[in-house]
Design a protein around this motif. Sequence first.
Motif, mmCIF file in Angstrom:
data_model
loop_
_atom_site.group_PDB
_atom_site.id
_atom_site.type_symbol
_atom_site.label_atom_id
_atom_site.label_comp_id
_atom_site.label_asym_id
_atom_site.label_seq_id
_atom_site.Cartn_x
_atom_site.Cartn_y
_atom_site.Cartn_z
ATOM 1 N N GLU A 38 0.829 -1.127 -0.087
ATOM 2 C CA GLU A 38 0.004 -0.018 -0.039
ATOM 3 C C GLU A 38 0.685 1.172 -0.018
ATOM 4 O O GLU A 38 1.654 1.485 0.969
ATOM 5 N N VAL A 39 0.717 2.073 -1.054
ATOM 6 C CA VAL A 39 1.688 3.268 -1.296
ATOM 7 C C VAL A 39 0.611 4.546 -0.770
ATOM 8 O O VAL A 39 -0.514 4.692 -1.354
ATOM 9 N N VAL A 40 1.209 5.429 0.253
ATOM 10 C CA VAL A 40 0.551 6.361 0.620
ATOM 11 C C VAL A 40 1.172 7.489 0.615
ATOM 12 O O VAL A 40 2.314 7.740 0.733
ATOM 13 N N ILE A 41 0.599 8.756 -0.059
ATOM 14 C CA ILE A 41 1.107 10.093 -0.164
ATOM 15 C C ILE A 41 0.559 10.884 0.798
ATOM 16 O O ILE A 41 -0.715 10.784 0.990
ATOM 17 N N LYS A 58 -5.064 5.265 -7.677
ATOM 18 C CA LYS A 58 -3.864 4.261 -7.559
ATOM 19 C C LYS A 58 -3.040 4.519 -6.271
ATOM 20 O O LYS A 58 -2.116 3.542 -5.994
ATOM 21 N N LEU A 59 -3.322 5.394 -5.585
ATOM 22 C CA LEU A 59 -2.476 5.678 -4.449
ATOM 23 C C LEU A 59 -3.314 5.909 -3.106
ATOM 24 O O LEU A 59 -4.508 6.542 -3.235
ATOM 25 N N ALA A 60 -2.878 5.707 -1.980
ATOM 26 C CA ALA A 60 -3.962 6.037 -0.714
ATOM 27 C C ALA A 60 -3.245 7.383 -0.199
ATOM 28 O O ALA A 60 -2.250 7.837 -0.645
ATOM 29 N N LEU A 61 -4.039 8.077 0.319
ATOM 30 C CA LEU A 61 -3.685 9.468 0.954
ATOM 31 C C LEU A 61 -3.819 9.327 2.350
ATOM 32 O O LEU A 61 -4.576 8.933 3.194
ATOM 33 N N GLY A 62 -2.959 10.380 2.793
ATOM 34 C CA GLY A 62 -2.995 10.649 4.116
ATOM 35 C C GLY A 62 -2.682 12.158 4.504
ATOM 36 O O GLY A 62 -2.407 12.933 3.709
ATOM 37 N N CYS A 88 -8.904 11.453 2.647
ATOM 38 C CA CYS A 88 -7.803 10.549 3.386
ATOM 39 C C CYS A 88 -8.249 9.235 4.032
ATOM 40 O O CYS A 88 -9.206 9.121 4.426
ATOM 41 N N TRP A 89 -7.009 8.504 4.094
ATOM 42 C CA TRP A 89 -7.433 7.085 4.688
ATOM 43 C C TRP A 89 -6.598 7.218 6.118
ATOM 44 O O TRP A 89 -7.016 6.511 7.086
ATOM 45 N N TYR A 90 -5.457 7.734 6.105
ATOM 46 C CA TYR A 90 -4.262 7.581 7.212
ATOM 47 C C TYR A 90 -4.007 9.179 7.692
ATOM 48 O O TYR A 90 -4.149 10.202 6.913
ATOM 49 N N VAL A 91 -3.893 9.142 8.746
ATOM 50 C CA VAL A 91 -3.323 10.675 9.620
ATOM 51 C C VAL A 91 -2.150 10.203 10.361
ATOM 52 O O VAL A 91 -2.218 9.196 11.197
ATOM 53 N N LEU A 92 -1.164 10.883 10.138
ATOM 54 C CA LEU A 92 0.152 10.873 11.240
ATOM 55 C C LEU A 92 -0.249 11.360 12.217
ATOM 56 O O LEU A 92 -0.865 12.483 12.445
ATOM 57 N N VAL A 93 0.067 10.933 13.622
ATOM 58 C CA VAL A 93 -0.133 11.445 14.807
ATOM 59 C C VAL A 93 1.082 11.170 15.681
ATOM 60 O O VAL A 93 1.734 10.425 15.667
ATOM 61 N N GLY A 94 1.547 12.344 16.237
ATOM 62 C CA GLY A 94 2.719 12.172 17.062
ATOM 63 C C GLY A 94 4.133 11.970 16.424
ATOM 64 O O GLY A 94 5.081 11.511 17.001
#
Length: 252
Positions: A38-41, A58-62, A88-94
């Motif tokens: 899974e490639v996430v930008i 084609k890519l997942a989003l964060g 978005c699917w992903y969230v960076l936390v911390g």
Amino acid sequence: MRRKIVAGNWKMNGSKDLVQQLVGVICDHAVGLDSGVEVVIVPPAPYITLVQQQADGKLALGIQNVSQWQSGAYTGEVSADMAKDLGCWYVLVGHSERRQLFGENDEVVARKVGQVLESGLTAMLCVGETLEQREAGEAERVVAGQIKRGLAGVSADQWSRVVVAYEPVWAIGTGKTATAEDAQAMHAEIRSVLESMKAPSEEISVLYGGSVKADNAAALFSEPDIDGGLIGGASLKADEFISICRAFPAGS
Ligand code: PEP
């Protein structure tokens, strides 16, 4: 199931031109689609929609950050629900830059994790020790504390939307990286901390971050407890990023 993930954190870099060039090249190489990676930008928030249009599924989003609050009079903040609304699917936390430069402590991190999970998104919790903490023999204790406090509110049905990224602070943007053996040892430790929290540790992806490049990714990704990478600087160079996405051992 543990997913293989490579996420590119662009930090506060980029432009409309860069989105077009970089995302175009990454998609042309169909990175990940045939290999189960899974490639996430994770671009700066203003470019999320542009990346999404360019990536065409084609890519997942964060997103790099969301608010600890759900909505309301919080000028300048972006909510987890808004990130979801944008696709978005992903969230960076911390992330250590948020902890160090914006004073985010584990309490704030836990509230953000709560917002992310409530909104239905996946939280990518970043943890890692400083050089002083490692040299003092405290790396495991520090990382375990960040995980226990940051993920304290996760309920049994939410663990499938948690990813952990181990990013030693001394390796971020410095060109120094943990050896594959040291990273593996910490990833195994992270899994046992998750186990102690009654989390399904064998199903949670644990990524490594910190000066991952095309020439060290294969060694890191060959380790049994390393499920991929969170990539900063190298995610802004198409060739490097594509090579990193392809660095998993064959058949893994
Ligand atoms: C990061 O910012 O999460 C990161 C790992 O950066 P870099 O790859 O540049 O060290």
